[in-house]
Design an enzyme around this catalytic site. Structure first.
Site: not given
Lengths: 331, 331, 331
Positions: A228-230
């Protein structure tokens, strides 16, 4: 070309001990597991605990520990190494180099490359890949085929990216509106991937919302993994197939995550943590070592009985407490 | 171009309060989380419960609730909004519009479009996509790259479809033959997707067996999600990465499904139901709210002890009953 | 063209019984489920236990068991078959053959085919596929679109491979170096796939490390399934979406694996074993039948109480033992 035992040990080291039947000039036709190896093939014994498997092997040569030599059948040669499995890994690489033409650098004409993307002259971009604006691909990195790298995403050197991988799709970010529909949060970050990273088929690594998603050097991701993001994954960690890491989780270095495991968002996993397959990480883990959470599989009828009871578990605990109160401690 | 605080609040609303150090004409260089924001950047505080994080921020401006203003450092400007997170989402969109060229409508020459497919002139079909016969793509919908849409499948307006997505592959339908091999059930339905749907990388939505698979307006699907044939997902529901919905399940509106969760076939999930990550839904759910089924993760040794005991749980219950019988109720 | 009941039963067999309202020459417009079928459509009843659903149906004809005829509304015709569901499957195939143009054999010009690959003249290679060196595709096999088949991988006859599938990416094999970084084990095996195999969208089948990964005749894999290196799947087994099989596992013939299930590496699953969705197989299974391991889902508050208690389960067992010791058996 003929690959001889001598050429092998010259290239890879280790102490080669020929046998009466297998001399140093013997030609090796292939590499095979101990159980199925035939005459003319080389095999390996990774641990002394499997030494009994040596007795039946037909392999002409076995890579093994010094301590395993006494179990080797007389007919076979051997190469002694303090780390037979690592030796075997290097042998597979040397073998491939002897038997295959290396993939040449360059960009396949069917790939779609944004004019502002940067590809190192020693990188290889396979057929039907797409590179977005300001994407950057380092030296000796190979996108095998059908890989997409989004705008501004960076891969280091010597990475291998298998078909179907998507790097830099939008992270899953939405804010609820007054009416409970979703307002998109534009994903303004990118993905930064270090050197020597391998990414399995159809795996996805989302771009960050504001900061970047970061995959450090030497990380290995299997197929169909979701990052996922980050998310940040520390160096030399390895995640097996179908694993998923939710947004903003941080995984330390030298971790392993088993197949199908899920790590929830915003958690921190320390270095040297190992997560068993199928386990769900619902809180941060600071203690190195193996962590597990799997419902034990059983015949369906047995499972059903136990699962029904599990729904009443806290009540069972209360009943035990009640029994303990009514039966004073024996003294 | 310079993005000033005044331009921002003119475009997005909210009450802008300048500070001694940060005037309304101050130029903003970027958006960043509170913890890492630097001078010249704007950030946001979504909930009053995180107000203590304001003290340390270096951000030049913070989007926040009126009630959070008292915690703001003197140096910083702020924009007051009743919904700071929603304001932030809209800011990311406005920011992107100011800083990037929008993706132009049209069909990339490398895409393979069936002559009987219909693409709205304001849609964007990225590189290496495939559209089947009678596929239809609505206005302002964007297939980013390497997306496949099968025969007869329909996407509405303003959808975003990320790379690797497959819409309209055959559902998984087979009838057992006398000899226990499988006879294929041709999948004669299609997929109908509403407006404002976003579909994450490498997600799959199968075509229906007889009727269509239906994804209603505003649904958001993360990466690597599997939607079986004849599933129906109600408007504005959101499913996180690696989730799977088996055939003919119906999910209501305004639901959320966590990452890795599985919903079995032919079930009905009411509106406003929320499923925790990794949970398996084995029966229909009519009650709104959060539902969970996760084996708690533990150090492996502790897990093993508990998992072994879990296999005997129904017997433990029987032993508790026996104890209760033998120890008459205290009165 | 008009599809009549008579044409249908001439082609597919079964005993056609016309009704007063629906004669043998009646034209059928479509196939639909019992609940939604309209006049002019044909439907089916798979099991006698659902016979009550017949009363409300508007279908003009129903495929059913002889024993279900008595429940059929007077207006409807019927086709009697000892296996209505199998009849329905064959009907969908015949229907498609009547109503669609078959996909012609040949290689789409956008596919990227290695000059040393072999494609049977009766195979169909769809747009944007890639075939590696010595890949081989059998007669009447269809790669729908965007499928990658790696070097040396072989597919038999009459296979269907949906978009995004990756066959023959490298297995996930690495040996730890002294410094705990990873040395790649080159994956020198390939993938061998039998006849009549269907592979769902975005599914991955890795090449073997030394020997090949083997998928036997008639196997059906749903979408987003992960098959690790050196796995062997016996004939006519079926794996549902998001399932994962780790390296060197052997699955027997006629097995089914539910969606999201995980099978760990090096295990052996006997023929005719069925694994429930979401279950994790952590040991070999020799006993045919259904095996399950799912944490039962519950309202979150109830789950939380039970999950907390589950962490103390082995201690609860000890407390029960203690109670039993203190309370001598009643006699």
């Amino acid at each position: 070309m003929a690959i001889t035992l001598r050429a092998m040990s010259d290239a890879l080291g280790g102490q080669l001990h020929a046998s009466a039947q297998v001399g140093m000039a013997a030609v090796i036709q292939g590499i095979a597991p101990l159980a199925t190896a035939q005459r003319g093939e080389i095999s390996f014994l990774s641990h002394i605990k499997y030494a009994s498997q040596l007795q039946q092997t037909q392999a002409s040569c076995v890579i093994l520990l010094e301590s395993a030599r006494e179990y080797l059948p007389q007919h076979a040669a051997c190469i002694v190494s303090p780390q037979p499995y690592l030796y075997f890994a290097r042998l597979t690489q040397w073998w491939r180099a002897q038997t295959s033409t290396p993939v040449p650098p360059g960009i396949h004409p069917s790939a779609v490359i944004h004019p502002e993307a940067t590809v190192h002259p020693q990188a290889s971009i396979g057929p039907l890949c797409t590179l977005g604006a300001r994407a950057s691909i380092g030296a000796h990195t190979r996108l095998v085929a059908r890989v997409s790298v989004g705008d501004g995403c960076i891969l280091g050197a010597r990475c291998i990216v298998h078909p179907g991988v998507v790097i830099g799709a939008d992270g899953f970010g939405f804010a609820p509106r007054e009416d409970k529909s979703w307002e998109k949060i534009e994903q303004l970050g990118a993905v930064r991937i270090g050197d020597d990273v391998e990414i399995g088929a159809n795996t996805c690594i989302d771009r960050g919302a504001l900061d970047d998603t970061v995959i450090e050097d030497g990380v290995k991701l299997d197929n169909l993994v979701q990052i996922g993001h980050n998310v940040r994954i520390g160096k030399h960690s390895a995640l097996a197939g179908n694993a998923g890491v939710a947004g903003s989780a941080t995984i330390g270095a030298y971790c392993t995550v088993g197949g199908g495991a899920v790590i929830l968002g915003h958690l921190t996993i320390a270095d040297h943590v190992h997560i068993s397959a199928s386990s769900t990480v619902t809180r941060s883990i600071s203690e190195p070592g193996l962590h597990t959470g799997i419902f034990p599989i059983d015949k369906n009828d047995d499972w059903e009985k136990n699962a029904v009871t599990l729904r009443q578990l806290s009540k069972l605990r209360d009943r035990i407490r009640e029994l303990e109160k009514r039966l004073p401690a024996s003294s």
